[in-house]
Design a protein around this motif. Structure first.
Motif, short mmCIF file in Angstrom:
data_model
loop_
_atom_site.label_atom_id
_atom_site.label_comp_id
_atom_site.label_asym_id
_atom_site.label_seq_id
_atom_site.Cartn_x
_atom_site.Cartn_y
_atom_site.Cartn_z
N LEU A 185 0.83 -1.20 0.00
CA LEU A 185 0.00 0.00 0.00
C LEU A 185 0.86 1.25 0.00
N ARG A 186 1.95 1.25 0.77
CA ARG A 186 2.86 2.41 0.77
C ARG A 186 3.48 2.61 -0.60
N GLU A 187 3.92 1.52 -1.20
CA GLU A 187 4.57 1.62 -2.51
C GLU A 187 3.61 2.12 -3.57
N GLU A 188 2.35 1.68 -3.48
CA GLU A 188 1.34 2.08 -4.46
C GLU A 188 0.78 3.48 -4.18
N GLY A 189 1.00 3.98 -2.97
CA GLY A 189 0.48 5.30 -2.62
C GLY A 189 -1.04 5.35 -2.57
N LEU A 190 -1.66 4.28 -2.11
CA LEU A 190 -3.12 4.19 -2.10
C LEU A 190 -3.68 4.62 -0.74
N ALA A 191 -4.77 5.37 -0.80
CA ALA A 191 -5.45 5.80 0.42
C ALA A 191 -6.46 4.74 0.85
N LEU A 192 -6.57 4.53 2.15
CA LEU A 192 -7.46 3.49 2.66
C LEU A 192 -8.92 3.74 2.33
N GLU A 193 -9.30 5.02 2.16
CA GLU A 193 -10.70 5.31 1.85
C GLU A 193 -11.02 5.15 0.36
#
Length: 363
Positions: free
Chosen positions: A201-209
């Motif tokens: 998730l950090r590498e992809e830069g994705l927000a949890l929402e």
């Protein structure tokens, strides 16, 4: 000028908040009462009467576990009412793997500063997990420790005790080559592998929402916080009927390391990876949740062997039975809307028990 007097509250520990939490959770614990336990909160210890629970000559089985870094996602998302289910599931599924019926559960909730609403939401999830498992929530500990945790952080540990009649524990001694290995569908990642998930998730830069790329009907937070499936109620009748020879709870280490734990030496489990996909007709929720695994492998560039040792890959519990009992087990689980597929068979091997894979995985 004299210094003002110090107090526990000024040092960061709010006894009144702790008492407020106890008042909030007492009805939740009471709702989990079962034969043998009153599930009362507030005493210095809890009592359980195995005879009142129907046992004649019980062997007690105990487990302890946590939720791991899945808590970091819950805390970041502000969603606290499902990780308690995970906590119970990690413990009671281990009891089940020994053939034991869960009897009672205790929790440990630790935080730097107690937020009563957050604590109550967590314990509500614990109570729901206990309800699903048929275990009484008989007590626990809330520890407020300023300086030990960052603001908003908390940690969980769970402790469960179960019982089986003497001579009825799993795994059974008659496991042999020719027995069948079945895979019971998971509801996604369950509670292992989240340090790797968070790295992706950090590498992809994705927000949890944000909507989950593998499940647009759910946010990333909701998808990754799906609680661990509790297999107690569907499986205990089959265990008691003698249809099950062994159960392996597929947690950290995956099939590769957990299945051999319940097999004797000189046995190899030959598994077909193409059978890992859950049956959508029997278990639509599991099929939807399983979409996460191809996404993780692709985005994380994860090797096959790493996937099989880090994640459950769609199998929350592995079951060993004689071929003659496979149809009965499959039918029983289908009534509970749980996909159970034949993964492979046991065969004679050399040395310690181990797993051999063939076929192409669905991820």
């Amino acid at each position: 000028m004299p210094k003002p007097p110090l107090s526990y509250a000024a040092a960061g520990v709010d006894i009144d908040a702790g008492n407020a939490l106890v008042r909030r959770i007492a009805p939740l614990a009471k709702a989990t009462a079962r034969a043998g336990a009153e599930a009362a909160i507030g005493g210095f210890g809890a009592l359980f009467d195995p005879k009142a629970a129907g046992f004649k000559d019980p062997i007690l089985v105990s487990t302890t576990d946590g939720v791991g870094t899945k808590l970091k996602i819950a805390i970041a998302a502000g969603i606290h009412d499902t990780v308690g289910i995970d906590l119970v599931a990690m413990c009671v599924n281990d009891l089940l793997a020994q053939g034991a019926e869960p009897l009672f559960f205790l929790d440990y909730f630790a935080t730097g500063r107690l937020e009563v609403d957050t604590g109550a939401a967590v314990v509500a999830g614990i109570a729901e997990g206990c309800r699903q498992a048929g275990a009484a929530l008989v007590g626990g500990e809330t520890a407020e420790m300023p300086g030990m945790y960052a603001a908003g952080d908390y940690d969980l540990a769970g402790f469960a005790v179960g019982a089986a009649e003497r001579g009825a524990l799993l795994p059974r001694a008659d496991i042999a080559a020719g027995d069948v290995v079945m895979g019971l569908a998971s509801t996604g990642i369950h509670s292992n592998g989240y340090s790797l998930v968070r790295a992706i998730l950090r590498e992809e830069g994705l927000a949890l929402e944000a909507p989950a790329p593998f499940d647009p009907e759910a946010s990333l937070a909701a998808a990754f916080l799906r609680p661990t499936r509790i297999y107690v109620r569907p499986l205990m009748p089959l265990v008691r009927a003698g249809a099950v020879k062994a159960l392996a709870h597929i947690t950290g280490g995956g099939l590769t390391e957990n299945l051999p734990r319940v097999l004797p030496g000189g046995i190899r489990a030959r598994l077909d990876l193409s059978a890992l996909a859950p049956d959508a007709a029997a278990d639509g929720d599991a099929a939807r949740a399983a979409r996460v695994f191809p996404w993780l492998r692709e985005r994380g560039r994860i090797a096959r062997e790493e996937m099989l040792r880090t994640f459950n890959c769609g199998v929350g519990m592995a079951l060993v039975c004689a071929p003659r009992d496979e149809a009965e087990i499959r039918a029983g689980l289908a009534r509970e809307r749980i996909s159970a597929r034949r993964l492979g068979v046991l065969e004679t091997g050399e040395g310690p028990a181990h797993v051999a894979y063939e076929g192409a995985p669905p991820w």
